[in-house]
Every structure is written in structure tokens, then in C-alpha cells.
Design an enzyme around this catalytic site. Structure first.
Site, short mmCIF file in Angstrom:
data_model
loop_
_atom_site.label_atom_id
_atom_site.label_comp_id
_atom_site.label_asym_id
_atom_site.label_seq_id
_atom_site.Cartn_x
_atom_site.Cartn_y
_atom_site.Cartn_z
CE LYS A 89 -10.46 -3.88 5.47
NZ LYS A 89 -9.82 -3.76 6.75
CB ILE A 90 -16.21 1.22 5.67
CG1 ILE A 90 -15.94 -0.69 4.93
CG2 ILE A 90 -16.81 1.52 5.57
CD1 ILE A 90 -16.78 -1.48 6.02
CG ASP A 125 -9.35 3.84 14.44
OD1 ASP A 125 -9.11 3.13 14.54
OD2 ASP A 125 -9.40 3.91 13.57
CB CYS A 168 -15.19 1.26 15.32
SG CYS A 168 -16.72 2.00 16.14
N PRO A 169 -15.45 -1.53 14.10
CG PRO A 169 -14.09 -2.46 15.38
CD PRO A 169 -13.90 -1.49 14.63
CB THR A 225 -23.10 1.50 7.32
OG1 THR A 225 -21.86 1.98 7.70
CG2 THR A 225 -23.61 3.07 6.73
CB SER A 226 -20.25 -0.06 11.65
OG SER A 226 -19.17 -1.17 12.10
NE ARG A 227 -21.28 -6.78 12.57
CZ ARG A 227 -21.36 -6.33 11.07
NH1 ARG A 227 -22.01 -5.49 10.57
NH2 ARG A 227 -20.34 -7.34 10.71
CG ASP A 257 -27.27 -1.11 6.64
OD1 ASP A 257 -28.22 -1.54 5.57
OD2 ASP A 257 -26.29 -1.79 6.62
CD GLU A 296 -28.55 -6.20 12.21
OE1 GLU A 296 -28.70 -5.17 11.77
OE2 GLU A 296 -27.45 -7.02 11.24
CG HIS A 320 -26.34 -5.81 8.13
ND1 HIS A 320 -26.52 -5.82 9.27
CD2 HIS A 320 -25.48 -5.50 7.14
CE1 HIS A 320 -24.89 -6.30 9.30
NE2 HIS A 320 -24.45 -6.36 8.17
#
Ligand code: NAI
Length: 343
Positions: free
Chosen positions: A154-155, A174, A202-203, A229-231, A255, A260, A292
Site C-alpha cells: 500500500k505505501i 517485491d 517492506c515489512p 520509513t518502514s522498520r 524515520d 529506536e 518514527h
């Protein structure tokens, strides 16, 4: 009225969740403390718990929640890498907010890219000090450059649309490419070699942990910009820092950060930063770190609060749990979801 123990509360959570509590017949006890093994006892006597991205919901915490009578855990976020969903299976129903505003996160990714590229952070500081010099602030046109997008969910898709608006060429990786799309997919190595900008969407999984590492960074162009901006743990931060210091890549907009959890969202301005890698990163001129906040728009917060309340309401009413996640029902699900639930 169901009573909910709400962990890791931020001031903005109270505003958006309090607005909805009567509509969903829920009563919240807002704890500032994170949900982890030390605080799981605070859920005793409640009908459910709500947690967030940096809570530590490992097997021990799951068992402690269970012992305290909790059977439903509503994550007020999309990612659930901080929950041991295998340990939760057959014990606690884990619900989440799969999408609240892909625009919020994708727009923040572009904000980081523009900031790094056009050196807005430096210009902001200069002009506040009456320094109107523009030397050292040269950027590059995004138009015509290649952006490598890792994760076209989605993002990632919204980010691709934004980049297309800037006239950028898109490359993507992907493992589950979108069928019949006009996105050019490739492998991670080619993406790293050919991209001027690499953005992670991606996760965090076992496979994606340290996806950006010494080896993949070595493939990148020396002026490539990495946006995450993911993890945090998608990037080996030490390898990234070394490459930035040795000027082997162009810059980074982060981010999220792999260590963190004890720092982000908190005001530590009166403390000495003990994390040497983060201390180095925040001081590099070609790095911008935000803590974040990519999700932090009014629209996203409204959606997070509403979906979390709806998830809890559906659980208590015995409705189908649209947003339940278990270790069996990830991408290609083996979860039979009998009766609209994972177990
Ligand atoms: P999504 O589930 O719609 O998309 C994720 C995509 O990643 C899917 O297309 C999936 O096939 C792909 N993927 C899975 N394994 C992969 C791999 N090994 N390599 C490359 N791609 C892979 O998720 P969505 O909503 O787009 O969110 C993406 C991530 O953004 C979340 O997992 C979360 O970590 C992060 N996020 C960060 C926020 C922030 O405030 N910074 C807020 C919300 C999400």
C-alpha cells in the site's frame, strides 16, 4: 462497557480515542508505560489491551497477559514484528490496523528525500542565523532519476505514484509483484546498482532483517540516497554509518532506527545519547532522522483510533475479525479462519 488497558499512551492517542469511546462502548485506562513483561500485570482486570510499535510483546509477555485474563490484543499500528504471533496463537487474538493512511507514510518518505537532497535542514539553520549563503547546498533534479522501491504494497504504491509525479523512473523489488502492473520489477542487487534513491516499504521479517547491509551498500552508487520509513532493522545501521562516513553513499533519510525502542517518541534532550551509532547518524550533515513520525497526520490518527475501536468492538460482539493476524495467515494464508477468527 468493556475495559481496555491502553499501553504506551501518547498525548495524541488520548485525544482521538476519547472521542470514540462512547460510540464503541469502551472504557480506556491510559498507561504511559510500554507493554512488556514488567508491565503486563497492569492489564489484570481488563477485558483487552491496546499496544503500539515499540512495545515488547514476546512469549513471556503473551503468557503474562494470558494469566491476567487478556484474550484480545489490539495493535494500533500496521506492523506487528514486535509481537510473537506464534506464541499468541490459540491464546490471544492479535488485531491490527492494516492501513490507516499510506499517504501519510509515503508523503513523509518524499519529505525526507526532498530535505536530504535540497539540504533544507541546513538552509533552515543557516537563515535562522542570518547566514544567507547557499554554498554547499547543491542538490540534484529528481526528474529523470531512478528510484528503487523495495516493497510495493500500500505505501510503496503511493510512494511510486508520488515519484512518478516528479518524473522519476521506477524500479521495484517485491517477492510478490503486483500482477499486470506497469511497475518494472527486478532483483535487490540490480535495484541497488541502478537506483539513485532507494526507499524501503517492506515489512521487517527474518528475510528482510538487514536487507541493506555492507554487501548491498557496496553495490550502490556513491551518491545514492537511502530512505527508510518502514522498520529500523531493515538496515544494518553500523554498515550504513560507516558507508556515510567513508562517503561511499550520498545520504540517508531515516524515520526508523533499529535500536529506536527506548528513545523514539521520548524527550531525551536533557540526557547524553549513549547509542554511538545514532549519535553519529544524527550529526552527519547528509542524514536526517525523524523519530518514527511518518504516520503522524490527523487523518491517520483518526483512522487508527476508529479501526482499533472497531476491531475491539468486533471481538467483543463475536463478529468476523477482519484485521486479525496470526502466524499462519500472512501472505499466502494457511489459516482456515473458522468462524471469522484465526482460532
Ligand atoms: P503492505 O503489507 O501493504 O506492503 C508490504 C509489501 O512488502 C508487500 O507488497 C509485500 O509483498 C512486500 N514484501 C514482503 N516481503 C518482502 C521482501 N522480503 N522484500 C521486499 N518486499 C517484501 O504494507 P504497507 O502498509 O505498505 O507498510 C509497509 C511497512 O511500512 C510496514 O510493514 C511497516 O513496517 C511500515 N510502516 C511504517 C510507519 C511509520 O510511521 N514509519 C507507519 C506504517 C507502516
Amino acid at each position: 462497557m468493556k475495559k481496555i488497558a491502553f499501553f504506551d499512551t501518547k498525548p495524541y492517542d488520548k485525544i482521538f480515542f476519547k472521542k470514540l469511546k462512547d460510540e464503541y462502548d469502551l472504557e480506556f485506562r491510559f498507561y504511559e508505560s510500554k507493554l512488556n513483561i514488567d508491565n503486563a500485570y497492569k492489564a489484570k482486570g481488563y477485558d483487552g489491551a491496546v499496544a503500539f510499535v515499540n512495545d515488547d510483546i514476546d512469549k513471556e509477555t503473551i503468557d503474562a497477559l494470558c494469566e491476567n485474563g487478556i484474550r484480545v490484543l489490539a495493535m494500533r499500528c500496521a506492523g506487528y514484528n514486535n509481537v510473537d504471533i506464534k506464541a499468541a496463537f490459540n491464546k490471544i487474538h492479535v488485531l491490527r490496523v492494516p492501513a490507516y493512511s499510506p499517504y501519510a507514510v509515503a508523503e513523509h518518505a518524499m519529505a525526507l528525500l526532498l530535505c536530504i537532497n535540497r539540504k533544507i535542514h541546513k538552509a533552515y539553520n543557516r537563515t535562522r542565523d542570518n547566514n544567507f549563503s547557499i554554498s554547499g547546498l547543491t542538490g540534484f533534479d529528481l526528474h529523470g532519476k531512478t528510484v528503487g522501491v523495495i516493497g510495493t504494497g500500500k505505501i510503496g504504491q503511493v510512494f511510486i505514484d508520488i515519484c512518478r509525479g516528479f518524473g522519476m523512473k521506477i524500479l521495484a523489488y517485491d517477492p510478490y509483484p503486483i500482477k499486470d502492473s506497469d511497475i518494472t520489477y527486478t532483483d535487490v542487487e540490480t535495484l541497488c546498482k541502478e537506483s539513485d534513491v532507494i526507499s524501503l516499504h517492506c515489512p521487517l521479517t527474518k528475510e528482510t532483517n538487514h536487507l541493506i547491509n555492507e554487501k548491498t551498500i557496496k553495490l550502490m552508487k556513491e551518491d545514492a540516497v537511502i530512505i527508510n520509513t518502514s522498520r529500523g532493522a531493515l538496515i544494518d545501521s553500523e554498515a550504513l554509518t560507516t558507508a556515510l562516513v567513508e562517503e561511499r553513499i550520498g545520504g540517508a533519510g531515516l524515520d526508523v532506527y533499529e535500536e529506536e525502542s527506548d528513545l523514539f517518541f521520548e524527550d531525551a534532550s536533557d540526557k547524553i545519547l549513549k547509542d554511538n551509532v545514532l549519535a553519529r547518524l544524527v550529526n552527519l550533515p547528509n542524514v536526517v532522522v525523524t523519530s518514527h513520525q511518518a504516520f503522524l497526520t490527523k487523518e491517520a490518527l483518526e483512522n487508527i483510533a476508529r479501526t482499533t475501536c472497531q476491531n475491539l468492538y468486533d471481538y467483543f460482539e463475536g463478529n468476523t475479525l477482519e484485521n486479525e493476524i496470526c502466524y499462519k495467515c500472512k501472505k499466502f494464508d494457511t489459516c482456515d479462519r473458522k468462524g471469522g477468527k484465526c482460532f
